[in-house]
Design a protein around this motif. Structure first.
Motif, PDB file in Angstrom:
ATOM      1  N   TYR A 170       0.829  -1.212   0.000  1.00  0.00           N
ATOM      2  CA  TYR A 170       0.000   0.000   0.000  1.00  0.00           C
ATOM      3  C   TYR A 170       0.864   1.263   0.000  1.00  0.00           C
ATOM      4  CZ  TYR A 170      -4.435  -2.397   0.580  1.00  0.00           C
ATOM      5  OH  TYR A 170      -5.543  -3.166   0.362  1.00  0.00           O
ATOM      6  N   VAL A 171       1.977   1.210   0.716  1.00  0.00           N
ATOM      7  CA  VAL A 171       2.875   2.370   0.737  1.00  0.00           C
ATOM      8  C   VAL A 171       3.399   2.643  -0.662  1.00  0.00           C
ATOM      9  CG1 VAL A 171       5.085   3.246   1.594  1.00  0.00           C
ATOM     10  CG2 VAL A 171       3.533   2.045   3.149  1.00  0.00           C
ATOM     11  N   ARG A 172       3.763   1.596  -1.387  1.00  0.00           N
ATOM     12  CA  ARG A 172       4.270   1.768  -2.740  1.00  0.00           C
ATOM     13  C   ARG A 172       3.185   2.232  -3.703  1.00  0.00           C
ATOM     14  NH1 ARG A 172       8.765   0.279  -1.212  1.00  0.00           N
ATOM     15  NH2 ARG A 172      10.529  -0.198  -2.564  1.00  0.00           N
ATOM     16  N   SER A 173       2.005   1.664  -3.586  1.00  0.00           N
ATOM     17  CA  SER A 173       0.898   2.088  -4.446  1.00  0.00           C
ATOM     18  C   SER A 173       0.535   3.548  -4.170  1.00  0.00           C
ATOM     19  CB  SER A 173      -0.325   1.193  -4.208  1.00  0.00           C
ATOM     20  OG  SER A 173      -0.058  -0.133  -4.599  1.00  0.00           O
ATOM     21  N   LEU A 174       0.548   3.918  -2.901  1.00  0.00           N
ATOM     22  CA  LEU A 174       0.255   5.303  -2.533  1.00  0.00           C
ATOM     23  C   LEU A 174       1.284   6.259  -3.119  1.00  0.00           C
ATOM     24  CD1 LEU A 174      -1.462   7.302  -0.913  1.00  0.00           C
ATOM     25  CD2 LEU A 174      -0.027   6.812   1.090  1.00  0.00           C
ATOM     26  N   THR A 175       2.541   5.825  -3.129  1.00  0.00           N
ATOM     27  CA  THR A 175       3.606   6.636  -3.716  1.00  0.00           C
ATOM     28  C   THR A 175       3.317   6.931  -5.184  1.00  0.00           C
ATOM     29  OG1 THR A 175       5.275   5.724  -2.214  1.00  0.00           O
ATOM     30  CG2 THR A 175       6.069   6.721  -4.251  1.00  0.00           C
ATOM     31  N   VAL A 176       2.997   5.889  -5.937  1.00  0.00           N
ATOM     32  CA  VAL A 176       2.706   6.057  -7.368  1.00  0.00           C
ATOM     33  C   VAL A 176       1.443   6.887  -7.572  1.00  0.00           C
ATOM     34  CG1 VAL A 176       2.099   4.842  -9.497  1.00  0.00           C
ATOM     35  CG2 VAL A 176       3.885   3.935  -8.011  1.00  0.00           C
ATOM     36  N   TYR A 177       0.444   6.696  -6.709  1.00  0.00           N
ATOM     37  CA  TYR A 177      -0.797   7.474  -6.815  1.00  0.00           C
ATOM     38  C   TYR A 177      -0.510   8.966  -6.635  1.00  0.00           C
ATOM     39  CZ  TYR A 177      -5.562   9.043  -5.870  1.00  0.00           C
ATOM     40  OH  TYR A 177      -6.765   9.703  -5.912  1.00  0.00           O
ATOM     41  N   LEU A 178       0.315   9.308  -5.663  1.00  0.00           N
ATOM     42  CA  LEU A 178       0.671  10.708  -5.437  1.00  0.00           C
ATOM     43  C   LEU A 178       1.367  11.311  -6.646  1.00  0.00           C
ATOM     44  CD1 LEU A 178       2.010  10.501  -1.749  1.00  0.00           C
ATOM     45  CD2 LEU A 178      -0.159  11.490  -2.507  1.00  0.00           C
ATOM     46  N   VAL A 179       2.190  10.489  -7.318  1.00  0.00           N
ATOM     47  CA  VAL A 179       2.912  10.960  -8.506  1.00  0.00           C
ATOM     48  C   VAL A 179       1.945  11.179  -9.661  1.00  0.00           C
ATOM     49  CG1 VAL A 179       4.619  10.348 -10.252  1.00  0.00           C
ATOM     50  CG2 VAL A 179       5.087   9.882  -7.848  1.00  0.00           C
ATOM     51  N   ARG A 180       1.101  10.191  -9.934  1.00  0.00           N
ATOM     52  CA  ARG A 180       0.217  10.259 -11.100  1.00  0.00           C
ATOM     53  C   ARG A 180      -0.870  11.315 -10.948  1.00  0.00           C
ATOM     54  NH1 ARG A 180      -0.266   3.677 -12.035  1.00  0.00           N
ATOM     55  NH2 ARG A 180       1.827   3.418 -12.925  1.00  0.00           N
ATOM     56  N   GLN A 181      -1.288  11.574  -9.726  1.00  0.00           N
ATOM     57  CA  GLN A 181      -2.328  12.567  -9.503  1.00  0.00           C
ATOM     58  C   GLN A 181      -1.770  13.977  -9.341  1.00  0.00           C
ATOM     59  OE1 GLN A 181      -4.823  10.317 -10.499  1.00  0.00           O
ATOM     60  NE2 GLN A 181      -6.023  11.718  -9.258  1.00  0.00           N
ATOM     61  N   GLY A 182      -0.431  14.085  -9.285  1.00  0.00           N
ATOM     62  CA  GLY A 182       0.190  15.393  -9.111  1.00  0.00           C
ATOM     63  C   GLY A 182      -0.119  16.018  -7.766  1.00  0.00           C
ATOM     64  N   THR A 183      -0.336  15.176  -6.764  1.00  0.00           N
ATOM     65  CA  THR A 183      -0.740  15.656  -5.439  1.00  0.00           C
ATOM     66  C   THR A 183       0.295  16.583  -4.815  1.00  0.00           C
ATOM     67  OG1 THR A 183      -1.940  13.582  -5.117  1.00  0.00           O
ATOM     68  CG2 THR A 183      -1.557  14.926  -3.167  1.00  0.00           C
ATOM     69  N   LEU A 184       1.573  16.274  -5.002  1.00  0.00           N
ATOM     70  CA  LEU A 184       2.623  17.092  -4.399  1.00  0.00           C
ATOM     71  C   LEU A 184       2.676  18.479  -5.025  1.00  0.00           C
ATOM     72  CD1 LEU A 184       5.546  14.542  -3.931  1.00  0.00           C
ATOM     73  CD2 LEU A 184       3.723  15.164  -2.352  1.00  0.00           C
ATOM     74  N   ASP A 185       2.265  18.580  -6.288  1.00  0.00           N
ATOM     75  CA  ASP A 185       2.224  19.885  -6.944  1.00  0.00           C
ATOM     76  C   ASP A 185       1.023  20.705  -6.467  1.00  0.00           C
ATOM     77  OD1 ASP A 185       4.499  19.310  -8.456  1.00  0.00           O
ATOM     78  OD2 ASP A 185       3.315  18.317 -10.009  1.00  0.00           O
ATOM     79  N   ASP A 186      -0.070  20.016  -6.155  1.00  0.00           N
ATOM     80  CA  ASP A 186      -1.280  20.713  -5.701  1.00  0.00           C
ATOM     81  C   ASP A 186      -1.193  21.087  -4.227  1.00  0.00           C
ATOM     82  OD1 ASP A 186      -2.364  20.418  -8.226  1.00  0.00           O
ATOM     83  OD2 ASP A 186      -3.371  18.529  -7.726  1.00  0.00           O
ATOM     84  N   TYR A 187      -0.611  20.218  -3.438  1.00  0.00           N
ATOM     85  CA  TYR A 187      -0.500  20.456  -1.991  1.00  0.00           C
ATOM     86  C   TYR A 187       0.985  20.577  -1.644  1.00  0.00           C
ATOM     87  CZ  TYR A 187      -5.292  18.840  -2.402  1.00  0.00           C
ATOM     88  OH  TYR A 187      -6.597  18.697  -2.792  1.00  0.00           O
ATOM     89  N   VAL A 188       1.481  21.794  -1.797  1.00  0.00           N
ATOM     90  CA  VAL A 188       2.931  22.030  -1.826  1.00  0.00           C
ATOM     91  C   VAL A 188       3.626  21.835  -0.485  1.00  0.00           C
ATOM     92  CG1 VAL A 188       2.804  23.587  -3.800  1.00  0.00           C
ATOM     93  CG2 VAL A 188       2.527  24.513  -1.486  1.00  0.00           C
TER      94      VAL A 188
END
Length: 373
Positions: A294-312
């Motif tokens: 789940y940690v790995r899937s969550l990592t990829v999800y954050l990348v594909r959804q651009g979450t880090l760019d939206d929530y800086v």
């Protein structure tokens, strides 16, 4: 929904298989323990996923897939199964096969040896994670979360080798305080100053080698990306396809290596904490393995959804959680700290940074609307 299934599909499948295997292996009691261990691993490693996402987003789709396949095998079988056995083998000065037999035959003795090895594990992992935190807060960034703290730290960061100096000072203080009265199995305490000092230095060296190589090749990646465009143009003229994987391979490989060492350091507290719940190596491997997926899937999800760019501010919160985890690991050399507290610290810091990011986005949206009016 399709995005969630695509990203977390393997995690859901592994969860189902893991729970079925637990029931077949040890009945419904094993089912419950596996579920608890999975939740424990996810809660303790959420900050790991956020930091991993910041690195993984620089990789292409091929290396992201490698991270989710080979990387998972390393994480699940390497850190969650092999690592505890290696700890016992080194601590008891026995062979790996004997350690496996001990894990199966005498789980109480196995748990005792792992607990006794905790000071060296905590020192190694604590120093590695502390260096990650220090290098982050001493870097001058355009976006600052806790500006009142990060601005002066960024100015101090201009001093060469400051992170390493502070880390070594912390290690020396730890070896002279917590380590001289290190916690051992059965509530006893012994002097582990020398062990902690050596392990901490090894953790620092590991960070410098792997982090240095990944940083170097990360810079090289930018140069390769520029060169990639030229090669693609040449390939189009000659009618031959160009492999982007080959061009970015070296840089991506060292970033992948850095991710794996980072994951290993994050998994220390999860593996050690698991022994507070069970000493059965099979149940432990299943529970922590499901959580690691789940940690790995969550990592990829954050990348594909651009979450880090939206929530800086998420990356800031994750690194502060890393700093807190590093301190907690060093403190646990002498004192026992409940894993729930460890997990909550990370969740609170990341939750706070997420809330701050949402407020920032609303403020910017409001300012934009006012300007348009």
């Amino acid at each position: 929904m399709p995005v969630v299934l695509k990203t977390f599909g393997w995690s859901f499948a592994v969860t189902a298989l893991g729970l079925v295997a637990a029931v077949l292996y040890g009945g419904w009691e094993a089912f419950g323990i596996v579920a608890i261990l999975s939740i424990l691993e996810i809660s303790l490693s959420f900050d790991n996923a956020v930091v991993n996402a910041g690195i993984l987003k620089k990789m292409n789709a091929f290396w992201q897939k490698i991270f989710l396949t080979i990387g998972v095998l390393i994480a699940v079988f390497g850190m969650r199964l092999v690592f505890p056995i290696v700890i016992v083998a080194i601590s008891a000065k026995i062979g790996p096969i004997e350690a496996v037999e001990l894990a199966v035959r005498d789980q109480d003795m196995y748990k005792q040896l792992v607990t006794d090895a905790h000071p060296s594990i905590a020192a190694f992992g604590g120093m590695f994670l502390l260096m990650i935190f220090l290098d982050f807060v001493f870097e001058d960034r355009d976006i600052k979360w806790l500006a009142w703290l990060e601005r002066p730290l960024a100015k101090l960061g201009k001093i060469d080798m400051l992170s390493a100096c502070i880390a070594l000072i912390v290690l020396v203080i730890t070896s002279m305080t917590f380590a001289v009265n290190a916690h051992q199995h059965g509530g006893t305490h012994v002097d582990k100053a020398q062990t902690v000092l050596i392990s901490g230095v090894l953790g620092l060296i590991t960070y410098m080698i792997v982090g240095g190589l990944s940083g170097y090749f990360e810079n090289k990646l930018e140069e390769e990306e520029e060169h990639e465009h030229e090669l693609e143009e040449a390939a189009k003229k000659s009618g031959k396809p160009v492999s982007a994987v080959a061009m970015a391979g070296k840089a991506a490989f060292f970033m992948f290596l850095y991710l794996e060492v980072l994951d290993a350091s994050f998994s220390f507290d999860g593996v050690i904490g698991a022994f507070a719940i069970t000493s059965d190596i099979v149940i432990m491997a299943i529970g922590l393995g499901v959580g690691a997926m789940y940690v790995r899937s969550l990592t990829v999800y954050l990348v594909r959804q651009g979450t880090l760019d939206d929530y800086v501010y998420l990356e800031h919160g994750a690194h502060y959680a890393i700093g807190a985890l590093a301190v907690i690991l060093l403190v646990t050399i002498q004192y026992e700290i409940n894993e729930v507290i460890t997990g909550l610290v990370g969740v609170v810091l990341i939750g706070w940074s997420f809330w701050s990011s949402v407020r920032r986005n609303k403020r910017l949206e409001l300012e934009g609307s006012t300007a348009d009016a």
